[in-house]
Write a protein that holds these residues in place. Structure first.
Motif, PDB file in Angstrom:
ATOM      1  N   THR A 253      -8.980  -4.682  -0.745  1.00 53.83           N
ATOM      2  CA  THR A 253      -8.678  -5.356  -2.010  1.00 53.83           C
ATOM      3  C   THR A 253      -7.325  -4.952  -2.572  1.00 53.83           C
ATOM      4  O   THR A 253      -6.559  -5.795  -3.048  1.00 53.83           O
ATOM      5  N   ALA A 254      -6.987  -3.681  -2.523  1.00 53.94           N
ATOM      6  CA  ALA A 254      -5.732  -3.203  -3.115  1.00 53.94           C
ATOM      7  C   ALA A 254      -4.527  -3.872  -2.469  1.00 53.94           C
ATOM      8  O   ALA A 254      -3.607  -4.321  -3.158  1.00 53.94           O
ATOM      9  N   ALA A 255      -4.529  -3.965  -1.132  1.00 54.90           N
ATOM     10  CA  ALA A 255      -3.396  -4.583  -0.441  1.00 54.90           C
ATOM     11  C   ALA A 255      -3.370  -6.088  -0.646  1.00 54.90           C
ATOM     12  O   ALA A 255      -2.309  -6.704  -0.755  1.00 54.90           O
ATOM     13  N   TRP A 256      -4.536  -6.698  -0.703  1.00 54.77           N
ATOM     14  CA  TRP A 256      -4.631  -8.153  -0.872  1.00 54.77           C
ATOM     15  C   TRP A 256      -4.014  -8.600  -2.197  1.00 54.77           C
ATOM     16  O   TRP A 256      -3.444  -9.676  -2.315  1.00 54.77           O
ATOM     17  N   MET A 257      -4.113  -7.735  -3.196  1.00 53.73           N
ATOM     18  CA  MET A 257      -3.665  -8.089  -4.548  1.00 53.73           C
ATOM     19  C   MET A 257      -2.177  -7.833  -4.779  1.00 53.73           C
ATOM     20  O   MET A 257      -1.672  -8.077  -5.863  1.00 53.73           O
ATOM     21  N   LYS A 258      -1.467  -7.359  -3.756  1.00 52.62           N
ATOM     22  CA  LYS A 258      -0.059  -7.011  -3.956  1.00 52.62           C
ATOM     23  C   LYS A 258       0.857  -7.760  -3.002  1.00 52.62           C
ATOM     24  O   LYS A 258       1.589  -7.157  -2.214  1.00 52.62           O
ATOM     25  N   PRO A 259       0.835  -9.086  -3.016  1.00 46.26           N
ATOM     26  CA  PRO A 259       1.736  -9.833  -2.139  1.00 46.26           C
ATOM     27  C   PRO A 259       3.195  -9.547  -2.472  1.00 46.26           C
ATOM     28  O   PRO A 259       3.570  -9.480  -3.640  1.00 46.26           O
ATOM     29  N   GLY A 260       3.988  -9.346  -1.437  1.00 46.85           N
ATOM     30  CA  GLY A 260       5.395  -9.076  -1.647  1.00 46.85           C
ATOM     31  C   GLY A 260       5.721  -7.617  -1.843  1.00 46.85           C
ATOM     32  O   GLY A 260       6.887  -7.228  -1.884  1.00 46.85           O
ATOM     33  N   GLY A 261       4.714  -6.757  -1.968  1.00 49.48           N
ATOM     34  CA  GLY A 261       4.962  -5.339  -2.136  1.00 49.48           C
ATOM     35  C   GLY A 261       5.430  -4.688  -0.849  1.00 49.48           C
ATOM     36  O   GLY A 261       5.446  -5.296   0.217  1.00 49.48           O
ATOM     37  N   LYS A 262       5.802  -3.436  -0.921  1.00 49.87           N
ATOM     38  CA  LYS A 262       6.297  -2.713   0.243  1.00 49.87           C
ATOM     39  C   LYS A 262       5.217  -2.659   1.326  1.00 49.87           C
ATOM     40  O   LYS A 262       4.077  -2.291   1.075  1.00 49.87           O
ATOM     41  N   ASN A 263       5.592  -3.085   2.544  1.00 48.74           N
ATOM     42  CA  ASN A 263       4.689  -3.083   3.700  1.00 48.74           C
ATOM     43  C   ASN A 263       3.425  -3.924   3.484  1.00 48.74           C
ATOM     44  O   ASN A 263       2.423  -3.714   4.157  1.00 48.74           O
ATOM     45  N   TRP A 264       3.507  -4.890   2.574  1.00 47.47           N
ATOM     46  CA  TRP A 264       2.316  -5.682   2.242  1.00 47.47           C
ATOM     47  C   TRP A 264       1.719  -6.353   3.465  1.00 47.47           C
ATOM     48  O   TRP A 264       0.521  -6.267   3.709  1.00 47.47           O
ATOM     49  N   ARG A 265       2.545  -7.033   4.231  1.00 46.51           N
ATOM     50  CA  ARG A 265       2.028  -7.762   5.384  1.00 46.51           C
ATOM     51  C   ARG A 265       1.441  -6.824   6.443  1.00 46.51           C
ATOM     52  O   ARG A 265       0.529  -7.191   7.168  1.00 46.51           O
ATOM     53  N   GLU A 266       1.969  -5.609   6.512  1.00 49.31           N
ATOM     54  CA  GLU A 266       1.482  -4.648   7.493  1.00 49.31           C
ATOM     55  C   GLU A 266       0.124  -4.056   7.121  1.00 49.31           C
ATOM     56  O   GLU A 266      -0.640  -3.659   7.992  1.00 49.31           O
ATOM     57  N   VAL A 267      -0.178  -4.002   5.827  1.00 50.71           N
ATOM     58  CA  VAL A 267      -1.410  -3.322   5.404  1.00 50.71           C
ATOM     59  C   VAL A 267      -2.478  -4.262   4.847  1.00 50.71           C
ATOM     60  O   VAL A 267      -3.609  -3.846   4.615  1.00 50.71           O
ATOM     61  N   ARG A 268      -2.132  -5.529   4.661  1.00 50.94           N
ATOM     62  CA  ARG A 268      -3.078  -6.443   4.027  1.00 50.94           C
ATOM     63  C   ARG A 268      -4.393  -6.518   4.798  1.00 50.94           C
ATOM     64  O   ARG A 268      -5.460  -6.625   4.214  1.00 50.94           O
ATOM     65  N   TYR A 269      -4.306  -6.462   6.107  1.00 52.83           N
ATOM     66  CA  TYR A 269      -5.496  -6.573   6.952  1.00 52.83           C
ATOM     67  C   TYR A 269      -5.892  -5.217   7.540  1.00 52.83           C
ATOM     68  O   TYR A 269      -6.502  -5.150   8.602  1.00 52.83           O
ATOM     69  N   LEU A 270      -5.534  -4.155   6.836  1.00 50.25           N
ATOM     70  CA  LEU A 270      -5.884  -2.803   7.265  1.00 50.25           C
ATOM     71  C   LEU A 270      -7.296  -2.487   6.780  1.00 50.25           C
ATOM     72  O   LEU A 270      -7.522  -2.120   5.624  1.00 50.25           O
ATOM     73  N   TYR A 271      -8.251  -2.661   7.669  1.00 55.51           N
ATOM     74  CA  TYR A 271      -9.650  -2.463   7.290  1.00 55.51           C
ATOM     75  C   TYR A 271     -10.511  -2.409   8.550  1.00 55.51           C
ATOM     76  O   TYR A 271     -10.263  -3.141   9.510  1.00 55.51           O
ATOM     77  N   ARG A 272     -11.507  -1.537   8.547  1.00 61.70           N
ATOM     78  CA  ARG A 272     -12.480  -1.510   9.634  1.00 61.70           C
ATOM     79  C   ARG A 272     -13.869  -1.720   9.036  1.00 61.70           C
ATOM     80  O   ARG A 272     -14.291  -0.986   8.139  1.00 61.70           O
ATOM     81  N   TYR A 273     -14.561  -2.731   9.515  1.00 64.99           N
ATOM     82  CA  TYR A 273     -15.918  -3.001   9.039  1.00 64.99           C
ATOM     83  C   TYR A 273     -16.869  -1.917   9.532  1.00 64.99           C
ATOM     84  O   TYR A 273     -16.817  -1.497  10.688  1.00 64.99           O
ATOM     85  N   ASN A 274     -17.748  -1.472   8.625  1.00 68.88           N
ATOM     86  CA  ASN A 274     -18.738  -0.474   9.020  1.00 68.88           C
ATOM     87  C   ASN A 274     -20.027  -1.162   9.482  1.00 68.88           C
ATOM     88  O   ASN A 274     -20.165  -2.385   9.413  1.00 68.88           O
ATOM     89  N   GLN A 275     -20.962  -0.370   9.951  1.00 68.90           N
ATOM     90  CA  GLN A 275     -22.194  -0.900  10.523  1.00 68.90           C
ATOM     91  C   GLN A 275     -22.986  -1.729   9.510  1.00 68.90           C
ATOM     92  O   GLN A 275     -23.522  -2.791   9.840  1.00 68.90           O
ATOM     93  N   GLU A 276     -23.040  -1.251   8.291  1.00 70.90           N
ATOM     94  CA  GLU A 276     -23.790  -1.968   7.253  1.00 70.90           C
ATOM     95  C   GLU A 276     -23.189  -3.348   6.990  1.00 70.90           C
ATOM     96  O   GLU A 276     -23.911  -4.343   6.839  1.00 70.90           O
ATOM     97  N   GLU A 277     -21.867  -3.414   6.954  1.00 69.87           N
ATOM     98  CA  GLU A 277     -21.198  -4.690   6.708  1.00 69.87           C
ATOM     99  C   GLU A 277     -21.386  -5.659   7.881  1.00 69.87           C
ATOM    100  O   GLU A 277     -21.574  -6.859   7.680  1.00 69.87           O
ATOM    101  N   LEU A 278     -21.355  -5.135   9.092  1.00 73.26           N
ATOM    102  CA  LEU A 278     -21.583  -5.982  10.260  1.00 73.26           C
ATOM    103  C   LEU A 278     -23.030  -6.467  10.316  1.00 73.26           C
ATOM    104  O   LEU A 278     -23.296  -7.615  10.710  1.00 73.26           O
ATOM    105  N   LEU A 279     -23.968  -5.621   9.911  1.00 75.50           N
ATOM    106  CA  LEU A 279     -25.369  -6.049   9.850  1.00 75.50           C
ATOM    107  C   LEU A 279     -25.552  -7.158   8.816  1.00 75.50           C
ATOM    108  O   LEU A 279     -26.327  -8.097   9.033  1.00 75.50           O
TER     109      LEU A 279
END
Length: 280
Positions: free
Chosen positions: A200-226
């Motif tokens: 959420t933090a990266a998604w809300m900051k378009p145009g910020g430093k390294n925004w495009r590099e971190v916007r999709y920085l996330y790993r789904y955990n087991q609970e979320e995949l279930l």
């Protein structure tokens, strides 16, 4: 059938050390039965590229081809075509090898965050659909207004009537420039699910430093995949084929999560390509 894969095939941690870029799709197709082509968003691809990709994959492999950015309003400045009509025709010509091989799953029209729910944008969607007559096309919004309480029902009814495949999103809930997960198929044959992560933090900051590099920085955990396993089982009752593509690859997590999800869904794919040996 449930097709699970990732967006693009260039940067995932599934390749033997030192593998040339030209060989990566062949190896990718040994792991997953489908992929999203993102190169088509940046430029209409020449036939030789598409022919190679088609030839590099087994018969049962499927491509979700992202619509060119000039067609979805992402293009800054003038389009490199004499008209919109020429642009759409060039794009459709580039799809020919996918169609002829039977490997075209759908074309994905992902519209930008500023493409909100208003009359002229609805008219443009109708224009796009008319230009893509005869092609399976998916529609993904990035503006929350389409699924607001005022328009949600109308949006879904419109998509169904105009024969748009629903591209359902899992993404951060970050206000106007994000959409909720709406578990409603609009096509009985195909539904697309794109997993963008929940940063959420990266998604809300378009145009910020390294925004495009971190916007999709996330790993789904087991609970979320279930949670998504249950969602997919619900969608299977509404649509014959479900395509699930992981786009959370800023940190290289997409392929790992996709493999986790295949295991969680207890799927064993037949007809994948043979894996190449890493001898060194």
């Amino acid at each position: 059938m449930i097709y699970i894969g990732v967006t693009g095939w260039g940067d995932h941690d599934i390749y033997p050390k030192g593998m040339a870029s030209r060989d990566k799709l062949k190896e990718y197709a040994a792991h997953f039965p489908a992929v999203e082509v993102d190169a088509s968003f940046y430029a209409v691809q020449p036939a030789r590229n598409v022919e190679k990709w088609v030839n590099d994959t087994p018969a049962d492999f499927r491509f979700v081809v992202k619509a060119y950015q000039g067609m979805t309003g992402h293009q800054r400045g003038e389009i490199p075509f004499s008209s919109k009509e020429e642009m759409f025709e060039a794009f459709k010509e580039s799809l020919a090898p996918y169609r002829e091989s039977g490997k075209l799953a759908m074309v994905l029209f992902q519209f930008p965050p500023w493409f909100d729910c208003r009359k002229e944008n609805v008219a443009y969607l109708r224009y796009c659909r008319e230009k893509m007559t005869g092609y399976p096309v998916a529609l993904e919004f990035r503006n929350q207004s389409w699924f607001s309480s005022n328009f949600r029902s109308q949006t879904l009814t419109f998509m169904e009537a105009e024969e748009w495949i629903h591209s359902i999103c899992d993404e951060p809930q970050a206000g106007e420039e994000s959409v909720p997960t709406v578990l409603k198929a609009t096509d009985k044959e195909k539904t697309l699910v794109r997993m963008h992560g929940r940063n959420t933090a990266a998604w809300m900051k378009p145009g910020g430093k390294n925004w495009r590099e971190v916007r999709y920085l996330y790993r789904y955990n087991q609970e979320e995949l279930l949670e998504w396993k249950e969602n997919i089982l619900k969608l299977q009752k509404q649509s014959k084929d479900i395509y699930v593509l992981f786009n959370n690859n800023s940190g290289g997590d997409a392929a790992g999560n996709a493999k986790d999800f295949i295991q969680l869904m207890d799927i064993e794919y037949k007809g994948l390509a043979a894996k190449q040996l890493d001898l060194f």
